[in-house]
Design an enzyme around this catalytic site. Structure first.
Site, PDB file in Angstrom:
ATOM      1  N   THR A  52     -58.350 -55.076   6.341  1.00  0.00           N
ATOM      2  CA  THR A  52     -58.778 -55.799   5.143  1.00  0.00           C
ATOM      3  C   THR A  52     -57.750 -55.579   4.036  1.00  0.00           C
ATOM      4  OG1 THR A  52     -61.128 -55.645   5.681  1.00  0.00           O
ATOM      5  CG2 THR A  52     -60.588 -55.855   3.347  1.00  0.00           C
ATOM      6  N   THR A 105     -52.342 -56.993   2.340  1.00  0.00           N
ATOM      7  CA  THR A 105     -51.315 -56.911   3.385  1.00  0.00           C
ATOM      8  C   THR A 105     -51.803 -57.608   4.648  1.00  0.00           C
ATOM      9  OG1 THR A 105     -50.775 -54.768   2.413  1.00  0.00           O
ATOM     10  CG2 THR A 105     -49.662 -55.334   4.469  1.00  0.00           C
ATOM     11  N   ASP A 159     -53.883 -52.468  10.014  1.00  0.00           N
ATOM     12  CA  ASP A 159     -54.529 -52.436   8.703  1.00  0.00           C
ATOM     13  C   ASP A 159     -53.552 -51.900   7.653  1.00  0.00           C
ATOM     14  OD1 ASP A 159     -56.474 -52.572   6.734  1.00  0.00           O
ATOM     15  OD2 ASP A 159     -57.924 -51.314   7.794  1.00  0.00           O
ATOM     16  N   ASP A 193     -53.769 -47.513   1.102  1.00  0.00           N
ATOM     17  CA  ASP A 193     -53.478 -47.312  -0.326  1.00  0.00           C
ATOM     18  C   ASP A 193     -52.440 -46.221  -0.526  1.00  0.00           C
ATOM     19  OD1 ASP A 193     -55.506 -49.180  -1.076  1.00  0.00           O
ATOM     20  OD2 ASP A 193     -56.964 -47.650  -0.530  1.00  0.00           O
ATOM     21  N   GLY A 200     -60.214 -51.523  -1.249  1.00  0.00           N
ATOM     22  CA  GLY A 200     -61.049 -52.730  -1.228  1.00  0.00           C
ATOM     23  C   GLY A 200     -62.483 -52.442  -0.796  1.00  0.00           C
ATOM     24  N   GLU A 207     -63.352 -50.084   8.520  1.00  0.00           N
ATOM     25  CA  GLU A 207     -61.941 -49.892   8.917  1.00  0.00           C
ATOM     26  C   GLU A 207     -61.782 -48.637   9.768  1.00  0.00           C
ATOM     27  OE1 GLU A 207     -59.738 -52.053   5.115  1.00  0.00           O
ATOM     28  OE2 GLU A 207     -60.102 -49.902   5.024  1.00  0.00           O
ATOM     29  N   LYS A 261     -46.477 -47.616  -1.229  1.00  0.00           N
ATOM     30  CA  LYS A 261     -47.660 -46.879  -0.753  1.00  0.00           C
ATOM     31  C   LYS A 261     -47.306 -45.483  -0.247  1.00  0.00           C
ATOM     32  CE  LYS A 261     -50.485 -50.343  -1.438  1.00  0.00           C
ATOM     33  NZ  LYS A 261     -51.179 -51.023  -0.392  1.00  0.00           N
TER      34      LYS A 261
HETATM   35  C1  A5P Z   1     -59.487 -51.985   2.095  1.00  0.00           C
HETATM   36  O1  A5P Z   1     -60.675 -51.331   1.866  1.00  0.00           O
HETATM   37  C2  A5P Z   1     -58.363 -51.003   2.097  1.00  0.00           C
HETATM   38  O2  A5P Z   1     -58.519 -49.919   2.938  1.00  0.00           O
HETATM   39  C3  A5P Z   1     -57.030 -51.654   2.303  1.00  0.00           C
HETATM   40  O3  A5P Z   1     -56.569 -51.546   3.607  1.00  0.00           O
HETATM   41  C4  A5P Z   1     -56.086 -50.968   1.399  1.00  0.00           C
HETATM   42  O4  A5P Z   1     -56.716 -50.909   0.140  1.00  0.00           O
HETATM   43  C5  A5P Z   1     -54.746 -51.697   1.313  1.00  0.00           C
HETATM   44  O5  A5P Z   1     -54.888 -52.846   0.575  1.00  0.00           O
HETATM   45  P1  A5P Z   1     -53.727 -53.846   0.291  1.00  0.00           P
HETATM   46  O6  A5P Z   1     -53.218 -54.313   1.628  1.00  0.00           O
HETATM   47  O7  A5P Z   1     -54.377 -54.951  -0.473  1.00  0.00           O
HETATM   48  O8  A5P Z   1     -52.672 -53.141  -0.485  1.00  0.00           O
END
Ligand code: A5P
Length: 215
Positions: free
Chosen positions: A30, A33, A83, A86, A99, A105, A123
């Protein structure tokens, strides 16, 4: 999202999409990315690929692109989960859940033969730090928050698809393994966003226009 960061996310996502083989069951993460990953997988036009989604948003986006999404209730094993994250430490500890989707996840990552993390270079961190996302049972919420100490429900965030309250922990992380074990011992906690290194198969990092791997 700056253009440079978006390009790095896209590069990492496209490298991961190249790992998908026909006939595989893929776990879709999610976030922004993964938003680059879905069209990259769809563009491969592999008719035998099936997917499980870690959030309603990913499920809707994947279906929109014509990907075959199956229910994760009756599936025992995933070939490859992909996936974002952060934070990624040099030891491959991850923080996920920016998110709020970290519970599903983590279930998907744990069921996967291979779990590939895709991130932009921003990151990478030297040390994992707060906030650590949490999902808490509504039942007993105040007592769980009291036990956690430095934790707050995330303002304006709806409950997870499983009914849990999304929150964040703001204490000092120190050793992630010790913190993860303590969080796992709290009965009112559904899950936390610390993912251990042994769950992570590869980390693909977009850096400028190239893709690096964490050694
Ligand atoms: C979702 O809950 C998160 O674990 C995302 O995988 C994480 O926040 C990375 O998000 P972005 O891909 O939007 O940076």
């Amino acid at each position: 999202l700056t253009t440079a960061t978006a390009n790095e996310k896209k590069a990492a996502a496209e490298a991961a999409a190249a790992l998908v083989e026909d006939g595989m069951l893929i776990g879709l993460g999610t976030g922004t990315t993964v938003a680059f990953l879905l069209p990259a997988i769809a563009a491969r036009r592999l008719g035998g690929v099936r997917c499980v989604a870690t959030s309603p948003a990913t499920e809707a986006a994947a279906r929109q692109l014509g990907l075959h999404v199956v229910d994760f209730t009756t599936v025992a094993r995933i070939d490859l989960a992909i996936d974002g994250a952060d934070q990624v430490s040099p030891e491959r500890w991850l923080v996920k859940g920016g998110g709020g989707a970290h519970t599903r996840e983590k279930v998907v990552a744990a069921a996967a033969e291979r779990f590939v993390v895709i991130v932009s270079s921003d990151k990478l961190v030297d040390e994992i730090a707060a906030p650590v996302p949490l999902e808490l049972l509504a039942f007993g919420l105040e007592s769980t928050l009291a036990a956690l100490g430095h934790a707050k429900p995330r303002a304006g965030t709806p409950p997870s698809p499983d009914g849990g309250i999304i929150a964040d922990w703001f204490g000092r992380v120190g050793d992630p393994a010790t913190l993860a074990a303590w969080l796992d011992s709290l009965p009112g906690l559904v899950s936390h966003g610390l993912f251990p290194p042994d769950m992570v198969s590869n980390v693909l990092i977009g850096r400028g226009s190239v893709v690096d791997r964490l050694p």
